[in-house]
Design a protein around this motif. Sequence first.
Motif, PDB file in Angstrom:
ATOM      1  N   ALA A 104       0.836  -1.203   0.000  1.00  0.00           N
ATOM      2  CA  ALA A 104       0.000   0.000   0.000  1.00  0.00           C
ATOM      3  C   ALA A 104       0.867   1.249   0.000  1.00  0.00           C
ATOM      4  O   ALA A 104       1.878   1.309   0.705  1.00  0.00           O
ATOM      5  CB  ALA A 104      -0.919  -0.007   1.215  1.00  0.00           C
ATOM      6  N   LEU A 105       0.453   2.230  -0.776  1.00  0.00           N
ATOM      7  CA  LEU A 105       1.122   3.525  -0.806  1.00  0.00           C
ATOM      8  C   LEU A 105       0.083   4.605  -0.536  1.00  0.00           C
ATOM      9  O   LEU A 105      -1.053   4.524  -1.012  1.00  0.00           O
ATOM     10  CB  LEU A 105       1.794   3.779  -2.152  1.00  0.00           C
ATOM     11  N   ALA A 106       0.478   5.605   0.236  1.00  0.00           N
ATOM     12  CA  ALA A 106      -0.405   6.740   0.503  1.00  0.00           C
ATOM     13  C   ALA A 106      -0.215   7.783  -0.591  1.00  0.00           C
ATOM     14  O   ALA A 106       0.848   7.873  -1.208  1.00  0.00           O
ATOM     15  CB  ALA A 106      -0.106   7.331   1.872  1.00  0.00           C
ATOM     16  N   ARG A 107      -1.219   8.593  -0.805  1.00  0.00           N
ATOM     17  CA  ARG A 107      -1.135   9.622  -1.850  1.00  0.00           C
ATOM     18  C   ARG A 107      -2.061  10.787  -1.504  1.00  0.00           C
ATOM     19  O   ARG A 107      -2.998  10.640  -0.718  1.00  0.00           O
ATOM     20  CB  ARG A 107      -1.537   9.040  -3.205  1.00  0.00           C
ATOM     21  N   GLY A 108      -1.744  11.923  -2.090  1.00  0.00           N
ATOM     22  CA  GLY A 108      -2.607  13.086  -1.928  1.00  0.00           C
ATOM     23  C   GLY A 108      -2.646  13.633  -0.525  1.00  0.00           C
ATOM     24  O   GLY A 108      -3.641  14.231  -0.123  1.00  0.00           O
ATOM     25  N   PHE A 109      -1.547  13.490   0.251  1.00  0.00           N
ATOM     26  CA  PHE A 109      -1.578  13.980   1.621  1.00  0.00           C
ATOM     27  C   PHE A 109      -1.204  15.457   1.700  1.00  0.00           C
ATOM     28  O   PHE A 109      -1.315  16.061   2.759  1.00  0.00           O
ATOM     29  CB  PHE A 109      -0.666  13.160   2.530  1.00  0.00           C
ATOM     30  N   GLU A 110      -0.753  16.053   0.589  1.00  0.00           N
ATOM     31  CA  GLU A 110      -0.521  17.509   0.509  1.00  0.00           C
ATOM     32  C   GLU A 110       0.343  18.017   1.666  1.00  0.00           C
ATOM     33  O   GLU A 110      -0.012  18.965   2.370  1.00  0.00           O
ATOM     34  CB  GLU A 110      -1.861  18.252   0.487  1.00  0.00           C
ATOM     35  N   CYS A 111       1.473  17.378   1.865  1.00  0.00           N
ATOM     36  CA  CYS A 111       2.396  17.764   2.945  1.00  0.00           C
ATOM     37  C   CYS A 111       3.533  18.578   2.325  1.00  0.00           C
ATOM     38  O   CYS A 111       4.469  18.017   1.743  1.00  0.00           O
ATOM     39  CB  CYS A 111       2.932  16.514   3.655  1.00  0.00           C
ATOM     40  N   TRP A 112       3.460  19.900   2.465  1.00  0.00           N
ATOM     41  CA  TRP A 112       4.432  20.786   1.826  1.00  0.00           C
ATOM     42  C   TRP A 112       5.200  21.582   2.864  1.00  0.00           C
ATOM     43  O   TRP A 112       4.768  21.729   4.010  1.00  0.00           O
ATOM     44  CB  TRP A 112       3.714  21.758   0.877  1.00  0.00           C
ATOM     45  N   GLY A 113       6.330  22.104   2.432  1.00  0.00           N
ATOM     46  CA  GLY A 113       7.092  22.985   3.298  1.00  0.00           C
ATOM     47  C   GLY A 113       6.530  24.398   3.237  1.00  0.00           C
ATOM     48  O   GLY A 113       5.597  24.691   2.482  1.00  0.00           O
TER      49      GLY A 113
END
Length: 724
Positions: A104-113
């Motif tokens: 399983a891979l996660a996606r679309g978590f929108e974790c930006w600096g």
Amino acid sequence: MSGKCLSGETLVFTERGIGRLRDLAPPDAPLNAFAPIDVCVQTREGLQRATQFYSGGEQPTIRLTTRLGFTLEGTPDHKVWTRREDGTEGWTRLGDLRQGDWVALARGFECWGNQTELPTFDPPSLRFPPLREGNRVRVKVAALREWDCGSPCLQGEPKGGGQKTFIHPREQECKVPTHLTPDLAYWLGLLIGDGTITYRNAIVFSTKDPFLAEQFCELSERLFGYTPTHKANGKDYSISSTYLRRWLHEIGLDYATAATKRTPRCILCAPRECVVAYLQGLFDTDGYVARKYGNVFLTTASRQLALETQMLLLNLGIVASLRTKTLQKGSYYDLGIHGEDAIKFHQTVGFRLAQKQQRASLASEVRHPNKVGIPHLAPLLKVIHQRIVSSRTKRKSLKSCKAVESLFYTYIPNGRNPSYATLGHLIRYCHENQIDCHELDALVLQGYLYDPIIRLEPSRAVVYDLNIEPDHNYIAQGFISHNSTYIRQNALIVLMAHIGSFVPAERAEIGLVDRIFTRVGARDELATGQSTFMVEMTETANILNNATPRSLVILDEIGRGTSTYDGLAIAWAVAEYLHAIGCKTLFATHYHYLNELANRLEGVANYRVAVKEQGDRIVWLHKVLPGGTDRSYGVHVARMAGVPPEVVQRAEQILREFERRGVQNATQPPASDAPTVRTKKLQLTLFEAEAHPVLEALRALDITTLSPVEALLKLDELKRKLEE
């Protein structure tokens, strides 16, 4: 530490942006030990704080590759989240994975600096030695011709006169931005895509597209005050400035060849809008849109650049497959974005180049290749189907919904993996007809990308790990990665070995046992009139009466259900008795006085769980070390559990006083001058009710003055009062 580590090159998502795992290491991080850090890392549950960084040195690793080109390298004990054939999901060691398993891979978590400020830059200039007035200067004519900006100049005459410094024109300072903007990010994307950045004193952008040439020149003049020189070959645009090139290196643009290009550090730590602008520049140059179906592709000679771009897109919720093409000149890497992900790319990132923008309309809203379906759904779909068939309240029949019916009569028989969009039809049907489908709701809510493993390769790498509380997982290169109680784990390992199962260890020497006895946890049995302590003693008695020298005994906190000294005495006696039997025993206790048994009894050894103190906090290091300990961390645990601060402070005061007095006087009450904890009396005790008149009469009676007859008369009187 158990060695559940990942390669230092692994990309992780943090509050500071995307970075390599090794870059999170604190200064002077010790080898094979934890060091404190403080950074929030993306997990399945969102951003959570990492408190410890572990450096494991070079170790054997396993590198896995999935069908879509996602990769992860870690030690065999490192765990990732997988989906199993029976439809369940859970953690699996890298060493236990096989080709064809689904991860399983996660996606679309929108974790930006959020870093936009760029480093200040004041480099040491490459200047000619100072010259005094009247000295001759010899400069080769060839060198002068090389300087497109003209001849050397005199600059910086000191106040006292006498010396002047000759500065190469390329060394002259130029205007540089102080903050990262979308325009600068787009310019960097153009340069990474079609730029030559190997030179120490210049950069060259190569394109025959008028729009891209205009964008590069216009942004160069606006950002740096330079108008690029258009070369005679008609496609190269160059800026000759050692100062500018050094500044670009300072913000993360290395002196790299096409095969070693990387995403600049400032982009990996940037806000979302700057990352999107950078991707636009990169795809405007190295990307293209297929005429059929509008799928998007990017080709690069750098594997690292392809991997970082794949992670940036995954962060946006866009799945890009990564393939390797091997040609005579070398290897090239293709990122492919298909179907619904291509549509999302056009909507979220898109292009600035007009001819590529026009092909966005070709992206199909119907044709979504079955590359990211959900595997092993047949068991669950059969359960849902049975609920639908048995429901008598559904408004629509199954046959009236062809999209839903095909799941049961096409997907399951043919072994196809339905997509989330297809499952959406079934979920809507179930909700409309009041049919329970909570399992599908949870599956769609987590939204994982499932990808089968196509390759597992042995390797070696310098590895690291993080300690993240409380859930002990984090997203590593898209993969959901994990970072057991010790004595229970040993009992389970012995049991697994005796049934012929594999055990979670690189090497294990396990002797034969005839029985496994455990006394773990605390519970009562009020229905049979047994208190918690009685249940504990009953189970302990069973162990002591039936254990043999071949038995394995697991004991946890014997004697805790009674007074301190009673409990200590019982625990000590039980330990001595088990030693006399000769059985294998793991005895967990907080009675530190039992450490003395190791000095008195042969074959007894003390071990402790390693912890690290950080001020008034503690961090469990998940290591078992030889040697005993002379303290517990009950007050720390109480604080972590949310016990009110005033209670914790009072406990610390009393604890310090007990420690000062020593063992002999520890059970005496604390000093009266110690502050007390305020409590509210909420309810009377059972013995605070008003006394009965008969009891009062009995207490007032002097039986020494009564004759036998008077005593009988008095007893008769009290009996009548009681009956009244």
